[in-house]
Design a protein around this motif. Structure first.
Motif, short mmCIF file in Angstrom:
data_model
loop_
_atom_site.label_atom_id
_atom_site.label_comp_id
_atom_site.label_asym_id
_atom_site.label_seq_id
_atom_site.Cartn_x
_atom_site.Cartn_y
_atom_site.Cartn_z
N LYS A 46 0.85 -0.99 -0.13
CA LYS A 46 0.02 0.11 0.06
C LYS A 46 0.87 1.24 0.03
O LYS A 46 0.36 2.46 -0.60
CB LYS A 46 -1.05 -0.07 1.22
CG LYS A 46 -2.01 -1.01 1.13
CD LYS A 46 -2.82 -1.12 2.47
CE LYS A 46 -3.73 -2.09 2.43
NZ LYS A 46 -4.90 -2.24 3.36
N LEU A 47 1.93 1.21 0.55
CA LEU A 47 2.79 2.38 0.64
C LEU A 47 3.56 2.53 -0.62
O LEU A 47 3.51 3.61 -1.23
CB LEU A 47 4.13 2.10 1.64
CG LEU A 47 3.70 2.20 3.13
CD1 LEU A 47 4.67 1.76 4.04
CD2 LEU A 47 3.35 3.68 3.55
N ILE A 48 3.87 1.30 -1.38
CA ILE A 48 4.47 1.54 -2.64
C ILE A 48 3.29 2.01 -3.68
O ILE A 48 3.65 2.81 -4.42
CB ILE A 48 4.83 -0.14 -3.09
CG1 ILE A 48 6.02 -0.33 -2.49
CG2 ILE A 48 5.37 0.12 -4.81
CD1 ILE A 48 6.44 -1.72 -2.77
N SER A 49 2.06 1.63 -3.71
CA SER A 49 1.06 2.08 -4.62
C SER A 49 0.35 3.27 -4.44
O SER A 49 -0.17 3.93 -5.09
CB SER A 49 -0.08 0.85 -4.37
OG SER A 49 -0.86 1.11 -3.25
N GLY A 50 1.00 3.92 -2.96
CA GLY A 50 0.41 5.30 -2.89
C GLY A 50 -0.80 5.28 -2.19
O GLY A 50 -1.18 6.52 -1.48
N ASP A 51 -1.27 4.18 -1.66
CA ASP A 51 -2.47 4.16 -0.68
C ASP A 51 -2.35 4.56 0.68
O ASP A 51 -3.20 5.10 1.33
CB ASP A 51 -3.13 2.79 -0.81
CG ASP A 51 -3.60 2.30 -2.10
OD1 ASP A 51 -4.09 3.03 -2.93
OD2 ASP A 51 -3.83 1.07 -2.35
#
Length: 630
Positions: A46-51
């Motif tokens: 989620k951090l990588i995807s920007g969520d």
């Protein structure tokens, strides 16, 4: 492709999931993100995807890189599956709509040029192929999305993200809603995927066959290893052993120096040397202690033996609403059986399990079983039925009303529930802990027959290995349905294929079955169809060829089994000696005993290394022979 630098993320006060974590993933790498349940793997995606946003540090991607993440939300919609997957490519949809109304010749040329670049005209065929691989035939692809159950709709979500084919593909447990057949297809698709993949999975088979690197999340830090999961395990084990030896050596050196300081600090003649050694101690950088997580283990209580067979089916028919699903069931189950049910979802595997569990009445035929037979049943969605306001201890006490609290706690302890976790609210337990609680509940009365329907869905890799060990040590019968080939390979010694309204013995192993599925897909654009007479004959030929091949491979397989038995025996001897050497009392006795133990341990380690080489060579020979035609 992806640069993670000094990333820190906190979940509320006092709980850190990532702390100054860094990693670099290069373009085209297929990375398995692994770690114990609860360490923060899904959070990192989620951090990588920007969520989610980190508290500090950075995550960088190339400016034009396309990224897509498998959603955990069940998709909804009235359109067809094919239309829903095609709509995931918003650029294609937008260009097609613009092409219908655009009148500017220059812009029309640009639109068609871009449609050509993104292979827009082949998109329906590509989407249909992906849907077929995930189990949807041509008729199913035209049905409304909302006409399918949640699990099947999650397959559509997976199909959509695979169809997009982004530069960076983020997958969180992509096999959770797949049967074994779809899992094998996904494995092959990801092997050929040209982009970068970061995948959270507890499926050892897919981590071994797909991943070129393993990213390990442990103690809030990230470590990237080259190779697949098996190589990661070997490398990490060697690192831990080396680190442990270095730390032990340093401790001894510190003790020697400290002893000198304590003896001579007060003597004027030795004061200068003592001060020098104190400075040595201060400058000595401590080697980090080995912080390996405690191994996950659990044990099934052993039942008493019953006369065989413990279940016999004679021309049994089962189904729903007077509509037969499986006919002419003629099976026998003995107490030493380990049986895995193969076949696509919807063919009747779970229905067959419900019949054996006594949760579904037969429509015809005869079922014979001893009156003393006890059955433990693990159903796919039972974790949702647990009392979230209770604790493991209160549930176990309800299940064992005649047992003392000590006996209830002791049984929970078999499945990793120590005092603190046994008194935690079930609503606060992880999915893996809830699954282990179900194992504890269903085995409380030492059943003779365990029915396991997708038992690994919420278990991490360590817990899955513990399950394999528990099944192999168990002295009752086991029938399982699982999309985890690793579990089936290591636990099952018989395979039953549920297909075409029948349940019949599959005359082959998992390697044969994988080849059978691949060959079936080569001759079909969709999932395996209902068999015609010709196909039945073909299957008989395949089974006969498989039997001939197994006969030829038997000597090689025997060598593998013999090596595995020797490795197991040597490992047990090694663990016993290491336990003795770890006991402080042994050092109070004669030094000769310690020396002999250390010499024996060295011989065992040498023997283990040699036997592992023999095992690897045997496996390589077996694999090579398996690829050859009889």
């Amino acid at each position: 492709m992806l640069q993670i630098t000094d990333l820190t993320y906190r979940v509320g006060p006092g709980r850190v999931l990532l702390e100054s974590a860094s990693a670099t993933v290069s373009n085209g790498h297929h990375v398995g993100l692994v770690g114990r349940n609860g360490t923060g793997k899904s959070t990192l995606l989620k951090l990588i995807s920007g969520d989610l946003q980190g508290d500090s540090g950075s995550i960088a991607l190339p400016p034009r890189a396309k990224m897509a993440k498998l959603s955990q939300e069940t998709p909804e919609g009235e359109g067809s599956l094919l239309a829903w997957v095609l709509a995931a490519d918003t650029e294609r949809e937008s260009l097609l709509q613009e092409a219908e109304t655009c009148t500017d010749p220059e812009r029309i040329g640009e639109i068609h040029s871009r449609l050509e670049d993104i292979r827009a005209h082949s998109a329906p065929a590509r989407a249909a192929t992906i849907l077929a691989g995930l189990g949807f035939d041509t008729a199913a692809q035209e049905r409304s999305l909302n006409s399918f159950s949640g699990g099947w709709r999650m397959r559509v979500a997976l199909a959509a993200i695979l169809f997009l084919a982004p530069d960076l593909l983020l997958l969180d447990e992509p096999t959770n809603h797949l049967d074994l057949e779809a899992t094998l297809w996904l494995e092959g698709h990801l092997q050929r995927y040209p982009g970068t993949v970061i995948m959270v999975s507890h499926d050892r088979e897919i981590l071994n066959s797909v991943c070129t690197h393993i990213l390990h999340l442990e103690h809030c830090r990230l470590t990237l290893y080259s190779g697949n999961y098996d190589r990661f395990e070997r490398t990490r084990r060697e690192t831990l052993e080396r680190q442990g030896k270095m730390a032990a050596k340093q401790i001894k050196e510190r003790e020697r120096i400290q002893s000198f300081v304590d003896r001579f600090r007060a003597k004027a003649s030795k004061a200068r040397q003592a001060q020098s050694r104190i400075k040595m101690l201060e400058k000595m950088e401590p080697i980090a202690a080995v912080m390996e997580d405690e191994s996950m283990r659990f044990h099934f209580p052993q039942p008493e033996q019953l006369p065989p067979p413990i279940v016999a089916l004679d021309n049994v028919t089962i189904g729903y609403d007077n509509r037969p699903l499986l006919r002419n069931l003629n099976q026998r189950i003995d107490q030493d059986d380990r049986i895995a049910l193969l076949g696509q979802n919807g063919n009747g595997k779970s229905t067959f399990m419900k019949l054996l569990a006594g949760r579904l009445e037969k429509m015809a035929g005869q079922i014979t079983k001893p009156s003393k037979l006890r059955i433990g049943y693990f159903a796919q969605h039972q974790t949702e039925e647990l009392d979230t306001d209770g604790t493991p201890l209160t549930m176990m006490q309800r299940a064992l009303p005649d047992a003392t609290e000590t006996e209830a706690r002791s049984h929970l302890g078999r499945f990793g529930f120590q005092q603190a976790r046994s008194e935690t609210l079930i609503g606060a337990l992880s999915g893996g802990e809830k699954a282990r609680l179900l194992f504890a509940l269903l085995t409380r009365n030492a059943p003779h027959l365990l029915l396991l329907d997708e038992p690994t869905n919420h278990l991490d890799i360590d817990a899955r290995e513990a399950l394999v060990q528990a099944i192999n040590d168990y002295q009752g019968a086991v029938i399982m349905v699982s999309h985890d080939p690793h579990l089936i390979k290591l636990s099952a010694d018989r395979l039953w294929l549920v297909a075409d309204g029948q349940c019949q013995t599959y005359d082959g192993d998992m390697t044969d079955y994988r080849k059978f599925l691949i060959d079936s897909r080569k001759t079909s654009t969709g999932p395996i169809k209902d068999s015609t007479d010709t196909e039945v004959s073909s299957k008989k030929d395949q089974r006969r060829e498989a039997a001939q091949k197994r006969t030829a491979l038997a000597p090689l397989k025997k060598k593998i089994d013999q090596s595995e038995q020797k490795i197991k025996k040597l490992t047990q001897e090694k663990e016993k000696i290491e336990q003795n050497l770890a006991d402080p009392k042994i050092y109070e006795g004669p030094a000769e005993k310690i020396t002999n133990l250390q010499k024996t341990l060295a011989d065992i380690n040498q023997g283990l290394e040699k036997e592992e080489e023999n095992w690897l060579l045997a496996c390589e020979n077996y694999e090579s022979a398996s690829q050859e035609d009889i």
